[in-house]
Design a protein around this motif. Sequence first.
Motif, PDB file in Angstrom:
ATOM      1  N   SER A  41     -13.271  17.688   9.508  1.00 36.13           N
ATOM      2  CA  SER A  41     -12.517  18.858   9.072  1.00 36.13           C
ATOM      3  C   SER A  41     -13.076  19.438   7.783  1.00 36.13           C
ATOM      4  O   SER A  41     -13.804  18.782   7.038  1.00 36.13           O
ATOM      5  N   VAL A  42     -12.682  20.690   7.521  1.00 38.09           N
ATOM      6  CA  VAL A  42     -13.075  21.386   6.301  1.00 38.09           C
ATOM      7  C   VAL A  42     -12.502  20.698   5.062  1.00 38.09           C
ATOM      8  O   VAL A  42     -12.997  20.890   3.945  1.00 38.09           O
ATOM      9  N   LYS A  43     -11.487  19.866   5.242  1.00 40.68           N
ATOM     10  CA  LYS A  43     -10.851  19.216   4.103  1.00 40.68           C
ATOM     11  C   LYS A  43     -11.762  18.198   3.411  1.00 40.68           C
ATOM     12  O   LYS A  43     -11.490  17.802   2.282  1.00 40.68           O
ATOM     13  N   ASP A  44     -12.836  17.771   4.091  1.00 39.57           N
ATOM     14  CA  ASP A  44     -13.813  16.939   3.387  1.00 39.57           C
ATOM     15  C   ASP A  44     -14.388  17.708   2.202  1.00 39.57           C
ATOM     16  O   ASP A  44     -14.596  17.161   1.122  1.00 39.57           O
ATOM     17  N   ARG A  45     -14.656  18.987   2.419  1.00 38.32           N
ATOM     18  CA  ARG A  45     -15.173  19.822   1.333  1.00 38.32           C
ATOM     19  C   ARG A  45     -14.128  19.957   0.220  1.00 38.32           C
ATOM     20  O   ARG A  45     -14.427  19.781  -0.960  1.00 38.32           O
ATOM     21  N   THR A  46     -12.896  20.305   0.626  1.00 36.19           N
ATOM     22  CA  THR A  46     -11.824  20.492  -0.352  1.00 36.19           C
ATOM     23  C   THR A  46     -11.592  19.229  -1.162  1.00 36.19           C
ATOM     24  O   THR A  46     -11.500  19.267  -2.398  1.00 36.19           O
ATOM     25  N   GLY A 181      -7.155  27.617  -0.147  1.00 32.94           N
ATOM     26  CA  GLY A 181      -8.357  27.149  -0.820  1.00 32.94           C
ATOM     27  C   GLY A 181      -9.657  27.598  -0.194  1.00 32.94           C
ATOM     28  O   GLY A 181     -10.463  28.268  -0.847  1.00 32.94           O
ATOM     29  N   HIS A 182      -9.863  27.247   1.076  1.00 32.44           N
ATOM     30  CA  HIS A 182     -11.193  27.529   1.621  1.00 32.44           C
ATOM     31  C   HIS A 182     -11.397  29.020   1.892  1.00 32.44           C
ATOM     32  O   HIS A 182     -12.445  29.571   1.553  1.00 32.44           O
ATOM     33  N   LEU A 183     -10.398  29.707   2.464  1.00 33.86           N
ATOM     34  CA  LEU A 183     -10.608  31.110   2.787  1.00 33.86           C
ATOM     35  C   LEU A 183     -10.706  31.981   1.532  1.00 33.86           C
ATOM     36  O   LEU A 183     -11.558  32.862   1.445  1.00 33.86           O
ATOM     37  N   CYS A 184      -9.859  31.730   0.538  1.00 31.35           N
ATOM     38  CA  CYS A 184      -9.880  32.564  -0.664  1.00 31.35           C
ATOM     39  C   CYS A 184     -11.074  32.242  -1.551  1.00 31.35           C
ATOM     40  O   CYS A 184     -11.596  33.130  -2.237  1.00 31.35           O
TER      41      CYS A 184
END
Length: 337
Positions: A41-46, A181-184
């Motif tokens: 998931s993208v949450k690894d980045r976050t 977080g990711h989109l903004c």
Amino acid sequence: MILNSIIDCIGNTPVIELKDDLIPKGKRLYLKLEYFNPNFSVKDRTAYGLVKAALDNGKLKEGGILIESTSGNLGKSLCMLGAALKFKVIIVVDPKISPSILNWYEAYGAHVDMVKEPAENGGFQQARINRVKELLEKYPNAYWPNQYDNPDNPYYHYNTTAKEIMKLPTSSVIGAISTGGHLCGVGKLVKEKSPNTKVIACDVKGSAVFDNFFKPYLINGVGLSWRGENTDISVIDKVSISNDQEAISMCNLLAKEHGVMVGGSGGLVVLTALAWLKNSDCDSAVAIIPDTGINYLDQIYNKAWRDEKGITLLNRTNIENIINKKVFSTPKEKILI
């Protein structure tokens, strides 16, 4: 290539072009598959952005404690980082979470704290936040990343995810809104470097991020019972709201007809991207796919679960009709309604 640790596997996720009759002729849709991160998931980045900033500024140290509220994916990522970077993790969850994700947390050695009842105002998400604050009183030196309001969240995506997306030949970026977080973070760089590129946010019906009310919904990884500070509406051009049935139906269509298995938020994003391509002069779009459907095999891809929740899958014709009629508003228009 030999990497130093699992952390070095985060980012640089692949992009595929989706070919489907639902895409208008002459237009193109790219899917940025964030489920190719280590925890799918993208949450690894976050998570890494939040943890790296905390380690750099001394708010988190080796052997310290990190406490966070999560509906699933961020928890997996934080637990992995705790194991890799040697700090303790307490994850506050609610009953909506998949049992397999709970097992995931325990495999990484984290402690799970589950709230049992929703808050009077704000549902389970607010109940989780309330519990985090209680735990911080118990562990006063613990670090709370607070993915909802911590500017380190979008800042990391601004510096990493956004740069990957800016390399793509696209005139629109579509993403799901939860913490923002990711989109903004992506949207901020997009607007700085390519002001004419449109940033489209999608949300689930029942979320209070753009609407003025909250009602429980089924899919995970999208929406909130409030609007967090990381949702920067100044970088969002349009907003579209879809319901659980629409998102789940899109997920099942992608799996059965394209071999692309995405989570509920991914179905939401693809549905919105198809509608945007249909109802605007945009010639190409990149849809940020937050996570994998593997997390939800016992839910949105399970007929018994869908029947229990009253979800009947829409067929291709139904989906096409919804795409043709999908409405887009500005963030301010949605908030004022």
